[in-house]
Each structure stands twice: as structure tokens, then as C-alpha cells.
Design an enzyme around this catalytic site. Structure first.
Site, PDB file in Angstrom:
ATOM      1  N   ARG A  18       3.896   8.617 -46.119  1.00  0.00           N
ATOM      2  CA  ARG A  18       3.724   9.895 -45.656  1.00  0.00           C
ATOM      3  C   ARG A  18       3.028  10.957 -46.373  1.00  0.00           C
ATOM      4  NH1 ARG A  18       9.595  11.540 -44.478  1.00  0.00           N
ATOM      5  NH2 ARG A  18       9.718  10.813 -46.201  1.00  0.00           N
ATOM      6  N   ASN A  36       8.927   8.520 -40.300  1.00  0.00           N
ATOM      7  CA  ASN A  36       9.593   7.278 -41.022  1.00  0.00           C
ATOM      8  C   ASN A  36      10.117   6.743 -39.766  1.00  0.00           C
ATOM      9  OD1 ASN A  36       8.673   7.219 -43.838  1.00  0.00           O
ATOM     10  ND2 ASN A  36      11.258   7.909 -44.752  1.00  0.00           N
TER      11      ASN A  36
END
Length: 89
Positions: A18, A36
Site C-alpha cells: 500500500r 487491505n
């Protein structure tokens, strides 16, 4: 302007996926997010220049060095979903 939602599967959680995606997106002047998901995938929404989204899509196929991308899914998204800037959830 354009927008797309990506679902990235493989070893993509716990490997800075990320944060690395955010770095790439900010460098490409894209808005959106990387989150996520409970099933182990990462969801990425990107909005901005269509060519920049394509460059991000190419990067997402491999991700950062410690990641292993097994599958990349893409679907259309609304620009209004992106918000301001690019954030990690």
C-alpha cells in the site's frame, strides 16, 4: 480524467504494498486509495490522467520488491470515489 479500481492478489499484505502504491500514485499525480481487504487482497482506486492510470496498472502487476502479484483485476470506477490526494487505509 479517468478512474479505475484494481484488486491485487498474491503476497501483497505485509510487504509495504500500500505504501509503495501510494508513492507511485503520488508521483503520477493520481488521487485515490489503497486498502487491505479481509480476503488478503489489496484494493486500489486511482483517478486522474488515463495514461498515468495505465502506468500505475503496469506497476501493480509486479508491485514492490517483496511482493508477489498472482492476479490483477480491473474494473471501472467513478472519479468522485477518489477524494483528494492518495491515502492508505
Amino acid at each position: 480524467m479517468s478512474a479505475a479500481r484494481f484488486y491485487v492478489s498474491g503476497k501483497v499484505q505485509g510487504v509495504w504494498f500500500r505504501a509503495s502504491t501510494r508513492e507511485q500514485a503520488v508521483g503520477l499525480e493520481l488521487r485515490g486509495y489503497a486498502n487491505n481487504l479481509r480476503d488478503g487482497r489489496v484494493e486500489v482506486l486511482a483517478a486522474g490522467d488515463a495514461a498515468a492510470i495505465e502506468r500505475l496498472a503496469q506497476w501493480l502487476r509486479h508491485g514492490p520488491p517483496n511482493a508477489r502479484v498472482d492476479r490483477l483485476e480491473r474494473e471501472p470506477a467513478g472519479e468522485d470515489e477518489a477524494g483528494d490526494g492518495f491515502v492508505c487505509g
